[in-house]
Design a protein around this motif. Structure first.
Motif, PDB file in Angstrom:
ATOM      1  N   MET A  54       0.860  -1.186   0.000  1.00 29.81           N
ATOM      2  CA  MET A  54       0.000   0.000   0.000  1.00 29.81           C
ATOM      3  C   MET A  54       0.899   1.240   0.000  1.00 29.81           C
ATOM      4  O   MET A  54       1.146   1.866   1.036  1.00 29.81           O
ATOM      5  N   LEU A  55       1.391   1.572  -1.165  1.00 30.61           N
ATOM      6  CA  LEU A  55       2.348   2.655  -1.330  1.00 30.61           C
ATOM      7  C   LEU A  55       1.759   3.780  -2.161  1.00 30.61           C
ATOM      8  O   LEU A  55       1.068   3.536  -3.153  1.00 30.61           O
ATOM      9  N   THR A  56       2.031   5.007  -1.751  1.00 24.81           N
ATOM     10  CA  THR A  56       1.829   6.151  -2.622  1.00 24.81           C
ATOM     11  C   THR A  56       3.161   6.887  -2.731  1.00 24.81           C
ATOM     12  O   THR A  56       4.006   6.800  -1.842  1.00 24.81           O
ATOM     13  N   VAL A  57       3.321   7.607  -3.833  1.00 23.88           N
ATOM     14  CA  VAL A  57       4.605   8.240  -4.130  1.00 23.88           C
ATOM     15  C   VAL A  57       4.353   9.650  -4.651  1.00 23.88           C
ATOM     16  O   VAL A  57       3.475   9.863  -5.484  1.00 23.88           O
ATOM     17  N   GLU A  58       5.141  10.594  -4.148  1.00 25.84           N
ATOM     18  CA  GLU A  58       5.091  11.956  -4.657  1.00 25.84           C
ATOM     19  C   GLU A  58       6.450  12.345  -5.223  1.00 25.84           C
ATOM     20  O   GLU A  58       7.479  11.803  -4.844  1.00 25.84           O
ATOM     21  N   THR A  59       6.432  13.287  -6.149  1.00 27.03           N
ATOM     22  CA  THR A  59       7.654  13.989  -6.523  1.00 27.03           C
ATOM     23  C   THR A  59       7.357  15.480  -6.428  1.00 27.03           C
ATOM     24  O   THR A  59       6.242  15.879  -6.074  1.00 27.03           O
ATOM     25  N   THR A  60       8.344  16.301  -6.739  1.00 27.41           N
ATOM     26  CA  THR A  60       8.190  17.728  -6.495  1.00 27.41           C
ATOM     27  C   THR A  60       8.437  18.548  -7.751  1.00 27.41           C
ATOM     28  O   THR A  60       9.011  18.073  -8.731  1.00 27.41           O
ATOM     29  N   HIS A  61       8.051  19.809  -7.675  1.00 28.56           N
ATOM     30  CA  HIS A  61       8.221  20.706  -8.810  1.00 28.56           C
ATOM     31  C   HIS A  61       9.690  20.933  -9.143  1.00 28.56           C
ATOM     32  O   HIS A  61      10.058  21.042 -10.316  1.00 28.56           O
ATOM     33  N   HIS A  62      10.545  21.000  -8.127  1.00 22.83           N
ATOM     34  CA  HIS A  62      11.947  21.272  -8.444  1.00 22.83           C
ATOM     35  C   HIS A  62      12.631  20.099  -9.128  1.00 22.83           C
ATOM     36  O   HIS A  62      13.496  20.299  -9.969  1.00 22.83           O
ATOM     37  N   TYR A  63      12.233  18.879  -8.820  1.00 24.39           N
ATOM     38  CA  TYR A  63      12.819  17.730  -9.530  1.00 24.39           C
ATOM     39  C   TYR A  63      12.329  17.656 -10.974  1.00 24.39           C
ATOM     40  O   TYR A  63      13.021  17.128 -11.842  1.00 24.39           O
ATOM     41  N   LEU A  64      11.140  18.180 -11.219  1.00 30.86           N
ATOM     42  CA  LEU A  64      10.577  18.138 -12.564  1.00 30.86           C
ATOM     43  C   LEU A  64      10.960  19.352 -13.404  1.00 30.86           C
ATOM     44  O   LEU A  64      10.842  19.311 -14.629  1.00 30.86           O
ATOM     45  N   SER A  65      11.416  20.420 -12.764  1.00 29.07           N
ATOM     46  CA  SER A  65      11.682  21.665 -13.488  1.00 29.07           C
ATOM     47  C   SER A  65      13.162  22.028 -13.577  1.00 29.07           C
ATOM     48  O   SER A  65      13.558  22.792 -14.465  1.00 29.07           O
ATOM     49  N   LEU A  66      13.979  21.532 -12.664  1.00 32.58           N
ATOM     50  CA  LEU A  66      15.386  21.898 -12.601  1.00 32.58           C
ATOM     51  C   LEU A  66      16.268  20.691 -12.846  1.00 32.58           C
ATOM     52  O   LEU A  66      15.898  19.565 -12.511  1.00 32.58           O
TER      53      LEU A  66
END
Length: 324
Positions: free
Chosen positions: A181-193
């Motif tokens: 039962m896993l959920t995962v997030e990433t962030t704007h800085h990893y996607l933009s920089l």
């Protein structure tokens, strides 16, 4: 219309509902949506926004507000103003103080694990690559491996915060197939920089886990597109300017954290639309899924009758430049 005015109707030719984008009148009583109709509404307080997009307010489930304890870094007064400026109507504070973290509704994990066998050679501390080699992908992968083991063993919901390395995606996919039962997030800085673009001594780019290479970034975007990453958040982590050591530019000693709360929505949309994402994808990744993570899916995350009237009104085609 003045700030604080009570609205009864918001009208736009572009309202983003679960069924798509269409003209609509959103009828509001108090703080709730009581009806959504296509036309024929008269009311004393109508806000007609023309062709501006009306969509659910963003729910940012990973914000470091630092109150109580570090209000010289941030606080609710400034954090909520920044959030509102960026179309975010709900924030979930992630305290940095351990005594406040015991009340979590689910288990969240900063996934970096110290590696005993890794002793990187440290060169010029003003070069970003010097810092980057101190936080290799393997640190993140190993930590996530431990979380997966515990998740499967105890059958609890575990949430991986700020995923930065695409190297962890295969084991996360395998764990989910095994029933984790896993959920995962990433962030704007990893996607933009990207690491390749970070100048010497530019310590305002430092965060942990670190911003990685462009090739890794594209793999994160592919995972988002495929539904392997559930949501995108800010991981807004401000500090006082002196802690960033902007004068010395020492990446190894500077505080790690990026302050970007108000820029998340335009940052994400700028890059996402170039990769074939739709505005409905934006709502899923930044409103619906984050609301669900916080247990707020019955109140927030979509424009539906009986939910909170949390709206963001904006122009997805307007351009502006963010400087520093």
């Amino acid at each position: 219309m003045e700030a604080g005015s009570q609205l009864s109707v918001v009208r736009s030719r572009k309202v983003l509902l679960d069924s798509g984008i269409c003209p609509a009148h959103i009828i509001i009583e108090g703080s709730k949506i009581v009806d959504i109709v296509p036309e024929g509404v008269t009311a004393p307080q109508i806000l007609d926004v023309g062709d501006l997009l009306v969509m659910p307010g963003v729910v940012d489930s990973h914000v470091h507000v630092n109150e109580p304890g570090r209000t010289d870094w941030e606080g609710y007064w400034t954090a909520t103003r920044a959030a509102a400026a960026g179309g975010i109507t709900t924030i979930a504070d992630m305290p940095l103080m351990k005594e406040l973290m015991q009340y979590a509704l689910f288990h969240q994990f900063h996934a970096e694990h110290e590696l005993e066998h890794v002793t990187p050679r440290l060169n010029n501390p003003h070069d970003y690559t010097t810092f980057l080699v101190t936080r290799p992908d393997e640190m993140e992968v190993e930590a996530i491996r431990i979380v997966i083991k515990l998740c499967l063993q105890y059958r609890v919901h575990c949430h991986i915060v700020h995923l930065s390395t695409a190297e962890a995606l295969p084991i996360l996919n395998e764990a989910r197939r095994a029933g984790a039962m896993l959920t995962v997030e990433t962030t704007h800085h990893y996607l933009s920089l990207a690491a390749e673009d970070i100048p010497k001594g530019a310590t305002h780019y430092k965060c942990c886990p670190p911003i990685r290479a462009r090739r890794n970034q594209e793999q994160l975007w592919s995972a988002l597109k495929a539904g392997k990453i559930d949501m995108v958040v800010s991981d807004h982590s401000p500090c006082t300017a002196d802690l960033k050591l902007l004068q010395s530019g020492d990446f190894l000693k500077a505080w790690g954290g990026i302050s970007s709360l108000q820029f998340g929505l335009p940052l994400f949309w700028t890059s996402a639309r170039q990769r074939g994402f739709s505005l409905q994808d934006v709502v899923n990744l930044m409103c619906k899924n984050t609301a669900r993570l916080c247990g707020l899916e019955n109140r927030k995350g979509s424009l539906v009758v009986s939910k909170d009237a949390d709206l963001v009104i904006w122009d997805p085609d307007r351009e502006f430049e963010v400087g520093y």
